[in-house]
Design a protein around this motif. Sequence first.
Motif, short mmCIF file in Angstrom:
data_model
loop_
_atom_site.label_atom_id
_atom_site.label_comp_id
_atom_site.label_asym_id
_atom_site.label_seq_id
_atom_site.Cartn_x
_atom_site.Cartn_y
_atom_site.Cartn_z
N ALA A 47 0.83 -1.22 0.00
CA ALA A 47 0.00 0.00 0.00
C ALA A 47 0.86 1.26 0.00
N LYS A 48 2.01 1.21 0.64
CA LYS A 48 2.91 2.36 0.63
C LYS A 48 3.26 2.74 -0.80
N GLU A 49 3.66 1.74 -1.56
CA GLU A 49 4.11 1.99 -2.94
C GLU A 49 2.95 2.20 -3.91
N SER A 50 1.95 1.36 -3.83
CA SER A 50 0.90 1.38 -4.85
C SER A 50 -0.25 2.35 -4.53
N THR A 51 -0.32 2.83 -3.32
CA THR A 51 -1.42 3.73 -2.96
C THR A 51 -0.92 5.07 -2.45
N ILE A 52 -0.17 5.07 -1.37
CA ILE A 52 0.25 6.32 -0.73
C ILE A 52 1.19 7.12 -1.62
N GLU A 53 2.24 6.49 -2.12
CA GLU A 53 3.19 7.22 -2.96
C GLU A 53 2.57 7.63 -4.29
N LEU A 54 1.71 6.79 -4.81
CA LEU A 54 1.00 7.13 -6.05
C LEU A 54 0.17 8.40 -5.85
N PHE A 55 -0.50 8.50 -4.71
CA PHE A 55 -1.38 9.62 -4.41
C PHE A 55 -0.60 10.89 -4.09
N HIS A 56 0.39 10.79 -3.19
CA HIS A 56 1.05 11.99 -2.68
C HIS A 56 2.24 12.45 -3.54
N ILE A 57 2.97 11.56 -4.15
CA ILE A 57 4.14 11.96 -4.93
C ILE A 57 3.79 12.11 -6.41
N ARG A 58 3.16 11.10 -6.95
CA ARG A 58 2.84 11.15 -8.38
C ARG A 58 1.53 11.87 -8.69
N LYS A 59 0.79 12.20 -7.62
CA LYS A 59 -0.48 12.96 -7.75
C LYS A 59 -1.51 12.22 -8.60
N LEU A 60 -1.55 10.89 -8.47
CA LEU A 60 -2.54 10.08 -9.17
C LEU A 60 -3.55 9.55 -8.15
N ASP A 61 -4.80 9.85 -8.38
CA ASP A 61 -5.86 9.44 -7.46
C ASP A 61 -6.60 8.24 -8.04
N ASN A 62 -6.46 7.09 -7.40
CA ASN A 62 -7.18 5.90 -7.84
C ASN A 62 -8.39 5.61 -6.94
N ASN A 63 -8.86 6.65 -6.26
CA ASN A 63 -10.03 6.57 -5.37
C ASN A 63 -9.86 5.56 -4.25
N SER A 64 -8.64 5.41 -3.76
CA SER A 64 -8.37 4.53 -2.62
C SER A 64 -8.24 5.31 -1.33
N ILE A 65 -7.78 6.55 -1.45
CA ILE A 65 -7.47 7.38 -0.28
C ILE A 65 -8.47 8.52 -0.18
N PHE A 66 -8.94 8.75 1.05
CA PHE A 66 -9.90 9.82 1.30
C PHE A 66 -9.43 10.64 2.49
N GLN A 67 -9.52 11.95 2.35
CA GLN A 67 -9.15 12.83 3.45
C GLN A 67 -10.27 12.82 4.48
N ILE A 68 -9.91 12.72 5.76
CA ILE A 68 -10.89 12.76 6.83
C ILE A 68 -11.10 14.22 7.21
N GLN A 69 -12.30 14.69 7.02
CA GLN A 69 -12.62 16.09 7.25
C GLN A 69 -12.69 16.42 8.74
#
Length: 140
Positions: A47-69
């Motif tokens: 998940a670190k590589e395929s989700t978190i780094e994808l979202f935060h570094i590469r700026k690709l959103d695969n709808n796996s991560i959601f910000q908690i308001q």
Amino acid sequence: MNQYFIVQTKHQLEAMMIKYLTTIEFQKDLKRMLKKFKSLEFDIDNAKESTIELFHIRKLDNNSIFQIQGFNTEKIKIYKIKKFACKALKGCGIKSGIRVIYAFHWAELKVIFLQIYYKGDQEKEDYERIKTYLKNESRA
């Protein structure tokens, strides 16, 4: 008409590595859940590589991560990974029901894992744990 593209080289991406840390509470959650889901340590690394780094570094959103308001500061954002693949749950894929809550420190490119839970055992994230973490971080 000239078109310009910003290209990030592999070297530039390597310079943007995220540092991963855990809280004591997360370690306790993980230890408890490892009894039931033996592959969790591998799954978290994945998940670190395929989700978190994808979202935060590469700026690709695969709808796996959601910000908690309601729990975010200028420097720290709280996120939940909803689509978490767990090999121990064969046939479920990313719909495992496992949730990972983490704090992302933008300026430092740092992730602090706060909580991991199975939705079948616990309905929502522990808001008090998040509040306590943010309170402690604001003092630091």
